[in-house]
Design an enzyme around this catalytic site. Structure first.
Site, PDB file in Angstrom:
ATOM      1  N   GLU A  11       0.820  -1.220   0.000  1.00 44.18           N
ATOM      2  CA  GLU A  11       0.000   0.000   0.000  1.00 44.18           C
ATOM      3  C   GLU A  11       0.849   1.263   0.000  1.00 44.18           C
ATOM      4  O   GLU A  11       0.303   2.361   0.023  1.00 44.18           O
ATOM      5  CB  GLU A  11      -0.917   0.024   1.242  1.00 44.18           C
ATOM      6  CG  GLU A  11      -1.781  -1.200   1.404  1.00 44.18           C
ATOM      7  CD  GLU A  11      -1.036  -2.353   2.097  1.00 44.18           C
ATOM      8  OE1 GLU A  11       0.026  -2.134   2.698  1.00 44.18           O
ATOM      9  OE2 GLU A  11      -1.537  -3.488   2.005  1.00 44.18           O
ATOM     10  N   ILE A  13       3.271   4.120   1.681  1.00 40.61           N
ATOM     11  CA  ILE A  13       3.178   4.751   2.999  1.00 40.61           C
ATOM     12  C   ILE A  13       1.813   5.421   3.101  1.00 40.61           C
ATOM     13  O   ILE A  13       1.629   6.553   2.673  1.00 40.61           O
ATOM     14  CB  ILE A  13       4.332   5.736   3.243  1.00 40.61           C
ATOM     15  CG1 ILE A  13       5.658   4.974   3.242  1.00 40.61           C
ATOM     16  CG2 ILE A  13       4.132   6.455   4.583  1.00 40.61           C
ATOM     17  CD1 ILE A  13       6.863   5.797   3.578  1.00 40.61           C
ATOM     18  N   HIS A  14       0.856   4.673   3.635  1.00 34.74           N
ATOM     19  CA  HIS A  14      -0.501   5.178   3.863  1.00 34.74           C
ATOM     20  C   HIS A  14      -0.610   5.560   5.334  1.00 34.74           C
ATOM     21  O   HIS A  14       0.401   5.708   6.022  1.00 34.74           O
ATOM     22  CB  HIS A  14      -1.551   4.147   3.427  1.00 34.74           C
ATOM     23  CG  HIS A  14      -1.423   2.843   4.145  1.00 34.74           C
ATOM     24  ND1 HIS A  14      -2.057   2.591   5.330  1.00 34.74           N
ATOM     25  CD2 HIS A  14      -0.704   1.731   3.850  1.00 34.74           C
ATOM     26  CE1 HIS A  14      -1.745   1.367   5.741  1.00 34.74           C
ATOM     27  NE2 HIS A  14      -0.921   0.831   4.864  1.00 34.74           N
ATOM     28  N   ALA A  15      -1.793   5.721   5.843  1.00 32.09           N
ATOM     29  CA  ALA A  15      -2.007   6.262   7.193  1.00 32.09           C
ATOM     30  C   ALA A  15      -1.290   5.492   8.306  1.00 32.09           C
ATOM     31  O   ALA A  15      -0.629   6.097   9.138  1.00 32.09           O
ATOM     32  CB  ALA A  15      -3.503   6.337   7.489  1.00 32.09           C
ATOM     33  N   ALA A  18       2.579   5.745   8.095  1.00 39.48           N
ATOM     34  CA  ALA A  18       2.920   7.155   8.316  1.00 39.48           C
ATOM     35  C   ALA A  18       2.827   7.480   9.803  1.00 39.48           C
ATOM     36  O   ALA A  18       3.708   8.150  10.363  1.00 39.48           O
ATOM     37  CB  ALA A  18       2.013   8.067   7.503  1.00 39.48           C
TER      38      ALA A  18
END
Length: 91
Positions: A11, A13-15, A18
């Site tokens: 995916e 660096i998503h939520a 991060a």
């Protein structure tokens, strides 16, 4: 001081990744930046990190400047490696 990483998480660096990176960086005294695609942002701001929209197979650079820079980079590298976010690039 700087370290480069290749992002391996499907995916990117998503939520969640991060948030892991930002929370680790926030506990360090050094100023820390994440650079991707010609842009650099504070690694202590989740909104800034999210605006980079870093996809899988990207190369990022994390830099630290301050009295605990070496320890800060090691800490971030450990988070990236142990959570499957990415792998260290050879210098």
């Amino acid at each position: 001081m700087k370290k480069r990483f290749k992002i391996t998480a499907q995916e990117g660096i998503h939520a969640r990744p991060a948030a892991l990176l930002v929370s680790s960086a926030a506990s360090c005294r050094s100023s820390m930046e994440l650079s991707f695609n010609g842009k650099s942002v504070s690694l202590k701001s989740i909104l800034s990190v999210m605006t980079l929209s870093i996809p899988v197979n990207s190369t990022i650079t994390i830099s630290a400047d301050g009295d605990d820079a070496a320890e800060a980079l090691e800490k971030l590298a450990e988070v990236i490696l142990s959570h499957g976010i990415g792998e260290l690039c050879e210098s």
